[in-house]
Design a protein around this motif. Structure first.
Motif, PDB file in Angstrom:
ATOM      1  N   ASP A   1       0.840  -1.205   0.000  1.00 36.66           N
ATOM      2  CA  ASP A   1       0.000   0.000   0.000  1.00 36.66           C
ATOM      3  C   ASP A   1       0.874   1.254   0.000  1.00 36.66           C
ATOM      4  O   ASP A   1       0.558   2.247  -0.654  1.00 36.66           O
TER       5      ASP A   1
ATOM      6  N   ARG B   1      -6.978  -3.450  -5.000  1.00 34.15           N
ATOM      7  CA  ARG B   1      -6.266  -3.042  -6.233  1.00 34.15           C
ATOM      8  C   ARG B   1      -6.206  -4.195  -7.230  1.00 34.15           C
ATOM      9  O   ARG B   1      -6.365  -4.006  -8.428  1.00 34.15           O
TER      10      ARG B   1
ATOM     11  N   THR C   1      -6.515  -1.326  -0.703  1.00 33.03           N
ATOM     12  CA  THR C   1      -5.698  -2.456  -0.245  1.00 33.03           C
ATOM     13  C   THR C   1      -5.189  -3.236  -1.452  1.00 33.03           C
ATOM     14  O   THR C   1      -5.706  -3.080  -2.570  1.00 33.03           O
ATOM     15  N   GLN C   2      -4.208  -4.086  -1.197  1.00 35.08           N
ATOM     16  CA  GLN C   2      -3.674  -4.878  -2.311  1.00 35.08           C
ATOM     17  C   GLN C   2      -4.772  -5.736  -2.937  1.00 35.08           C
ATOM     18  O   GLN C   2      -4.861  -5.850  -4.165  1.00 35.08           O
TER      19      GLN C   2
ATOM     20  N   TRP D   1       2.117   1.962  -3.374  1.00 32.59           N
ATOM     21  CA  TRP D   1       1.024   2.449  -4.206  1.00 32.59           C
ATOM     22  C   TRP D   1       0.761   3.941  -3.964  1.00 32.59           C
ATOM     23  O   TRP D   1       0.566   4.717  -4.909  1.00 32.59           O
ATOM     24  N   LYS D   2       0.802   4.342  -2.718  1.00 31.00           N
ATOM     25  CA  LYS D   2       0.618   5.768  -2.401  1.00 31.00           C
ATOM     26  C   LYS D   2       1.678   6.625  -3.095  1.00 31.00           C
ATOM     27  O   LYS D   2       1.393   7.674  -3.659  1.00 31.00           O
TER      28      LYS D   2
END
Lengths: 383, 397
Positions: free
Chosen positions: B251, B278, B274-275, B254-255
């Motif tokens: 996460d 996603r 969340t993974q 990703w941010k």
């Protein structure tokens, strides 16, 4: 052979990725005692898909069966004491700790060489432990492309069907597995040399090595590309009930193909007498092969082809591999009881006599072998 | 000193997989004596059709460093000489179809009589035993048999052919097995017959999928997707056919990525929080990432993502690899002078050894039979007259 080739060796493995765990798997299945030194939460591979119906990782099962497990947490108070105890009694240390974290954990090349001069210290990292990119991260998809093969796939039928799509990776962890196998090979070479030393394995290097022909051809003046790296006929052929692979590289195989198709006109055609001539008319040849194969069954086709010396194979689905005639005769799959019930696990793809090396051992729960840390030191490595 | 210095290999291998095995051992210091014949040269030694065009030999990389002798294995004196060679070797490697060495009078039982602790290494498509051991095969067939080809491909497309990396992976596994067998020989005094099956190498590379399938889990083709990570895949860049691979594992990553692509609000989007979310909604991530990447230079974008802790790399062609300062610094790529004086890029070694990081290639392709004085004369102790007679009789041919 009664004893496995690496019997008597002890290996300590710190693996968060597939490559390092694959190196440990190969050694373990060849008889080494491999001890996973895991953080208190366990190796992330324990959670990695694909998962079995009960939630256990099939990847971890495959990579770690037969290995032992101790918790040796880098942020715990006893990390140094415990790890150095393990290393003092081991022959090989496999580690994929990122370079930037090594010195702080006393896992750097110099410290290990000073404290444990007898050990083969096998570093397994995406881009190696040395060089301007040593700190770079790399997952499977990055590494298959850093190694050159990613750019060159797909070829043939998939490239024809989807010319505008980006390159396509090989299934699973192909690049990382190459990295692990190469690393294990290098570690055994170092062991053969009879002295402890640092071995710096890189998944990228391993993939460039197995992609040798692309580098070779570049030296000869050509840069390969996926849309031109295709055999001009043969390849992936669709049948009534699946796909086969067909590849004829030698004239006698081409003659067998003519017989298989009953294509007497091809036998008479002087333009098709050599490989270059055949390739020039590859599209036409392939159309006829495809039309002919479309209504035939895979099994019949492969049997006829191999009888005529034409290299052809079925594209086996996983369940067909698991129950294959050849695979069953060679006994390459073993049934293993796991907390999720019985599963099949493949033995190593090589053997040291008539029989496959037996796949044995259990899947160690986290810290299952913690008592190793309280054993009295009594064993010194022989490397 | 290189780790395998002092090890000697009688190398009967041909084509790709077998020669790559002995090439790896050669790069780590073993003396490899390649047995060839003018009667039937290795098809890779001469110019041959490559993907429909006549191309130069693809022999150089895997035959570099090796010594070459001519030996006619169809001649009884040739077979006798082969046995003499095995008698002074640690390893005898071959990659004919199963059974051919035995028919030549060079099966394991015979070689073991010649050299009690010989490690014989046989590389074949399907192994030395079993009902399909006689099957002919090449890399794409190994991949097909082993399930690797079936599992590779787009979800809406056919299986994918494996290429020479498959052959060479077989060779790499064979080199590993050879060293394991030597390790055992050192401990027990016993040699053995190592049997490497290419199709089993292919299936071993997807062993996790096979284990999952054995428990009833459905596994199939999934293109460039990962089973857990998202975003994950190849994205276009500002340059044609230059693709950027990106893999996001957490996460936090990703941010960071959402910020880099100028869409920080996506980090707060519940579809991508969340993974698992996603991954479930991964196709919706392709467009915003692709829109950003298509405006970037590929190398600069990869460097920026790496600097921010995200796994990324451009999809590299051979031209990128041979020019890479990292690969050059590691000695993984180097320039080598061929016997004809031509300089070409070559693969330096499979790994770096602290004990000796000298290049793994010190000479180029041997001429056919170019090392007979050393091998037949010095090693086997034949006189010039004896060698001459064997040449005359076409046992050395």
């Amino acid at each position: 052979m009664t004893d496995k080739p690496l019997s008597g060796l002890r290996v300590i493995e710190r693996a968060t990725g597939v490559a390092a765990a694959q190196a440990g798997r190969l050694m373990c299945q060849m008889g080494a005692e491999v001890i996973m030194a895991e953080p208190s939460g366990g190796s992330p591979l324990r959670e990695a898909p694909p998962l079995l119906p009960g939630g256990q990782s099939a990847l971890f099962t495959y990579l770690s069966l037969g290995k032992r497990s101790v918790v040796c947490d880098p942020v715990g108070p006893d990390f140094q004491k415990d790890l150095h105890k393990l290393l003092a009694e081991a022959d090989i240390f496999i580690d994929d700790t990122p370079v930037a974290d090594r010195t702080g954990l006393a896992l750097d090349e110099a410290t290990i060489a000073r404290e444990h001069p007898h050990i083969v210290h096998l570093s397994v990292l995406p881009f190696g432990a040395f060089g301007p990119k040593a700190g770079w991260k790399g997952d499977e998809i990055n590494l298959i492309h850093a190694g050159g093969e990613g750019f060159l796939l797909p070829n043939g039928l998939t490239a024809d069907l989807f010319p505008d799509r980006p390159p396509l990776k090989i299934a699973g962890h192909f690049a990382e597995m190459q990295g692990g196998t190469t690393a294990a090979m290098a570690a055994l070479a170092a062991l053969w040399a009879g002295q402890g030393q640092f071995v710096d394995a890189s998944v990228q290097d391993a993939n460039v090595a197995v992609g040798a022909f692309a580098i070779q051809r570049f030296g000869d003046g050509s840069v390969e590309h996926r849309l031109t790296r295709s055999f001009k006929f043969g390849g992936v052929i669709e049948c009534a009930d699946g796909y086969v692979e067909l590849l004829t590289l030698e004239t006698r195989q081409w003659l067998g193909l003519i017989e298989l198709l009953g294509a007497d006109d091809w036998a008479q055609d002087p333009e098709l007498a050599d490989e270059v001539g055949r390739s020039a008319r590859g599209a036409e040849i392939n159309q006829r092969i495809r039309d002919w194969a479309r209504h035939r069954k895979v099994e019949d086709l492969v049997a006829q082809a191999q009888t005529l010396g034409v290299p052809m194979a079925r594209y086996n689905a996983p369940e067909q591999v698991l129950t294959g005639l050849q695979e069953t005769a060679r006994g390459i799959f073993a049934t293993i009881d796991t907390p999720d019930g019985p599963v099949q696990v493949q033995s190593l793809p090589f053997r040291f006599g008539p029989d496959a090396l037996p796949v044995r051992g259990t899947l160690a729960s986290l810290g299952a072998d913690q008592s190793i840390l309280s054993c009295q030191p009594g064993r010194r490595a022989t490397a | 000193m290189k780790p395998l210095a002092g090890l000697r290999i009688a190398d009967f291998t041909v084509h790709a997989a077998g020669p790559f095995c002995t090439h790896m051992l050669s790069q780590m210091g073993a003396e490899v004596i390649k047995v060839e014949t003018a009667l039937r040269p290795d098809i890779f030694r001469k110019p041959h059709a490559v993907y429909g065009r006549q191309g130069p030999a693809t022999f150089d990389q895997v035959s570099s460093n090796k010594l070459s002798v001519r030996l006619n294995l169809k001649h009884p004196e040739g077979v006798a000489l082969a046995k003499k060679l095995v008698g002074v070797a640690d390893v005898a490697a071959e990659s004919f179809r199963a059974g051919v060495m035995a028919r030549l009078g060079l099966g394991y039982d015979i070689l073991r009589d010649v050299k009690r602790d010989i490690v014989m290494v046989s590389v074949s498509s399907s192994g030395q035993t079993g009902p399909e051991s006689h099957f002919a095969g090449y890399a794409p067939l190994f991949g097909a048999w082993g399930g690797l080809g079936y599992l590779s491909g787009h979800a809406d497309g056919p299986p994918v052919e494996m290429r020479h990396v498959m052959d060479h992976s077989v060779g790499m596994h064979a080199a590993l097995a050879t060293l394991a067998a030597l390790n055992r020989r050192r401990r027990t005094g016993e040699g053995c017959h190592v049997d490497i099956a290419a199709r089993e190498v292919a299936s071993s590379l997807v062993g996790d999928f096979l284990t999952a399938a054995s428990a009833g889990v459905s596994v199939g083709r999934m293109g460039n997707d990962d089973m857990a990570r998202a975003p994950h895949g190849l994205f276009p860049t500002a340059d044609a056919d230059r693709w950027l691979s990106i893999s996001v594992s957490s996460d936090a990553e990703w941010k960071v990525l959402a910020g880099i692509i100028g869409q920080p609000q996506l980090a707060d989007d519940p579809r991508f929080a969340t993974q698992a979310e996603r991954h479930a909604n991964r196709r919706a991530l392709d467009a915003p990432i692709g829109a950003w990447s298509a405006r970037q230079g590929g190398e600069a974008a990869a460097e920026r993502l790496q600097a921010e802790g995200i796994a990324a790399h451009l999809s590299w062609a051979a031209s990128d690899i041979v020019a890479d300062p990292h690969m050059r610094a590691r000695g993984a790529i180097l320039d080598i002078a061929e016997t004809d004086g031509k300089i070409r890029a070559a693969i330096g070694h499979p790994a770096r050894f602290a004990g000796d990081d000298a290049p793994g290639i010190t000479r180029g392709t041997p001429a056919l039979g170019g090392d007979e004085d050393y091998v037949y004369g010095e090693l086997l102790g034949l006189s010039r007259a004896q060698i001459g007679a064997l040449v005359e009789d076409e046992a050395i041919y």
